[in-house]
Write an enzyme that holds these catalytic residues in place. Structure first.
Site, mmCIF file in Angstrom:
data_model
loop_
_atom_site.group_PDB
_atom_site.id
_atom_site.type_symbol
_atom_site.label_atom_id
_atom_site.label_comp_id
_atom_site.label_asym_id
_atom_site.label_seq_id
_atom_site.Cartn_x
_atom_site.Cartn_y
_atom_site.Cartn_z
ATOM 1 N N ASN A 1 0.968 -1.200 -0.052
ATOM 2 C CA ASN A 1 0.028 -0.005 -0.100
ATOM 3 C C ASN A 1 1.111 1.334 -0.089
ATOM 4 O O ASN A 1 1.233 1.468 0.806
ATOM 5 C CB ASN A 1 -0.937 0.034 1.096
ATOM 6 C CG ASN A 1 -1.823 1.172 1.342
ATOM 7 O OD1 ASN A 1 -1.892 1.821 0.416
ATOM 8 N ND2 ASN A 1 -2.367 1.540 2.470
ATOM 9 N N LYS B 1 -0.107 4.342 -0.083
ATOM 10 C CA LYS B 1 -0.526 5.494 0.495
ATOM 11 C C LYS B 1 -0.200 6.739 -0.305
ATOM 12 O O LYS B 1 -0.305 6.707 -1.668
ATOM 13 C CB LYS B 1 -0.136 5.637 2.056
ATOM 14 C CG LYS B 1 -0.149 4.151 2.664
ATOM 15 C CD LYS B 1 0.076 4.396 4.263
ATOM 16 C CE LYS B 1 0.072 3.088 5.029
ATOM 17 N NZ LYS B 1 0.231 3.370 6.528
ATOM 18 N N HIS C 1 -9.462 0.786 5.670
ATOM 19 C CA HIS C 1 -8.272 0.997 6.255
ATOM 20 C C HIS C 1 -8.287 1.862 7.420
ATOM 21 O O HIS C 1 -9.038 2.893 7.568
ATOM 22 C CB HIS C 1 -7.151 1.735 5.133
ATOM 23 C CG HIS C 1 -5.798 1.734 5.612
ATOM 24 N ND1 HIS C 1 -5.049 2.543 6.336
ATOM 25 C CD2 HIS C 1 -4.741 0.704 5.184
ATOM 26 C CE1 HIS C 1 -3.809 2.361 6.821
ATOM 27 N NE2 HIS C 1 -3.504 1.280 5.998
ATOM 28 N N GLU D 1 -6.643 4.305 8.509
ATOM 29 C CA GLU D 1 -6.488 5.866 8.163
ATOM 30 C C GLU D 1 -7.586 6.457 7.795
ATOM 31 O O GLU D 1 -7.999 7.804 8.015
ATOM 32 C CB GLU D 1 -5.301 6.010 7.546
ATOM 33 C CG GLU D 1 -3.951 5.726 8.071
ATOM 34 C CD GLU D 1 -2.860 5.386 7.165
ATOM 35 O OE1 GLU D 1 -1.704 5.008 7.641
ATOM 36 O OE2 GLU D 1 -2.986 5.465 5.869
ATOM 37 N N GLU E 1 -5.177 -5.237 10.934
ATOM 38 C CA GLU E 1 -3.975 -4.118 11.237
ATOM 39 C C GLU E 1 -4.304 -3.294 12.521
ATOM 40 O O GLU E 1 -5.155 -2.258 12.484
ATOM 41 C CB GLU E 1 -3.741 -3.051 10.023
ATOM 42 C CG GLU E 1 -5.463 -2.855 9.373
ATOM 43 C CD GLU E 1 -5.393 -1.561 8.498
ATOM 44 O OE1 GLU E 1 -4.262 -1.419 7.917
ATOM 45 O OE2 GLU E 1 -6.146 -0.837 8.534
ATOM 46 N N GLY F 1 2.690 2.527 11.111
ATOM 47 C CA GLY F 1 3.454 3.533 11.051
ATOM 48 C C GLY F 1 4.034 3.938 12.325
ATOM 49 O O GLY F 1 4.703 5.152 12.148
ATOM 50 N N SER G 1 3.865 -2.211 10.293
ATOM 51 C CA SER G 1 5.160 -2.049 10.435
ATOM 52 C C SER G 1 5.972 -3.465 10.074
ATOM 53 O O SER G 1 6.879 -3.976 10.540
ATOM 54 C CB SER G 1 5.674 -1.823 11.755
ATOM 55 O OG SER G 1 5.057 -0.583 12.279
#
Length: 244
Positions: free
Chosen positions: A9, A11, A93, A95, A162, A168, A204
């Site tokens: 991904n 991003k 996701h 985010e 996730e 991140g 990660s």
């Protein structure tokens, strides 16, 4: 047997030319033992797909609208993605959920993707607060159930666990713990599909730790963020996963 999927991904990273160069550098990635996917920004999809034409690398998109064509400024329809040779689309996701996307919206997006012939990767995961609350598994089961509500063709779904606290941040969930969590979620799925649905781990991931995850019984691949932006590292992740 569920075939491993290694998904990158990108991003909101790289210019179009940088993304095209990254795709060119991935043309020789080894896809003999695992499925490989890259999900560039919307603006890059056409160029990346052209750069990877003739390879076995799948093309993904990072999101999709719950709506079809119409007055939805700034959105992108599933049919538009399908026309760009997109195979998979990531929905839910963390985010996006962090910006207010709810489970019901995730389910609608996944359903729209399926209607257009795309394969959704539905993400789920818990915050650090939930992680430490003792109600982690119940939370995740409810999140997954709500994110799958009303979806037909559940056998075409891929999922990705996730944990938000590991995305991140440099923190990584223990492989045994991630496997146990995914096993609990898998056990709660419809018996008709639970043994066939791929469930990835994301958070990660890098070449030095990927083998520990994919060697586990319930983990069917990884969703890679920052490490997918370096061709050599991403290919190393694929290689390590293949050997594992």
């Amino acid at each position: 047997m569920r075939r491993l999927l290694i998904a990158g991904n990108w991003k909101m990273n790289t210019t179009v030319s940088e993304g095209e160069a990254l795709a060119e550098a991935l043309r020789d990635v080894d896809t003999n033992s695992v499925d490989v996917l890259v999900a560039p920004p919307f603006t890059h999809i056409d160029r990346v797909a052209r750069a990877l034409n003739g390879t076995e690398v799948f093309i993904g998109a990072q999101n999709v609208s719950e709506d079809t064509y119409g007055a939805h400024t700034g959105e992108i329809a599933a049919e538009m993605l399908a026309d760009l040779s997109v195979d998979y689309v990531i929905v839910g996701h963390s985010e996006c959920r962090g910006r207010g996307e709810e489970d019901a919206t995730v389910a609608k997006k996944a359903a729209r993707a399926l209607e257009a012939g795309l394969l959704p990767i539905i993400c789920f995961g818990e915050s650090e607060e939930v992680y430490g609350s003792g109600e982690r598994i119940d939370f995740l089961k409810k999140q997954v159930q709500a994110s799958l509500a009303g979806i037909k063709d559940l056998d075409k779904i891929t999922m990705a666990y996730e944990p938000i606290w590991a995305i991140g941040t440099g923190k990584t969930a223990d492989a045994a713990d991630a496997d146990a969590v995914i096993g609990e979620v898998r056990a709660a799925l419809d018996p008709a599909i639970r043994d066939d649905v791929r469930i990835l781990y994301g958070g990660s991931v890098k070449s030095s730790n990927v083998a520990g995850f994919v060697a586990k019984e319930n983990i069917d691949g990884v969703l890679v963020g920052g490490a997918s932006l370096k061709a050599d590292e991403f290919k190393a992740i694929v290689r390590e996963a293949s050997h594992a």
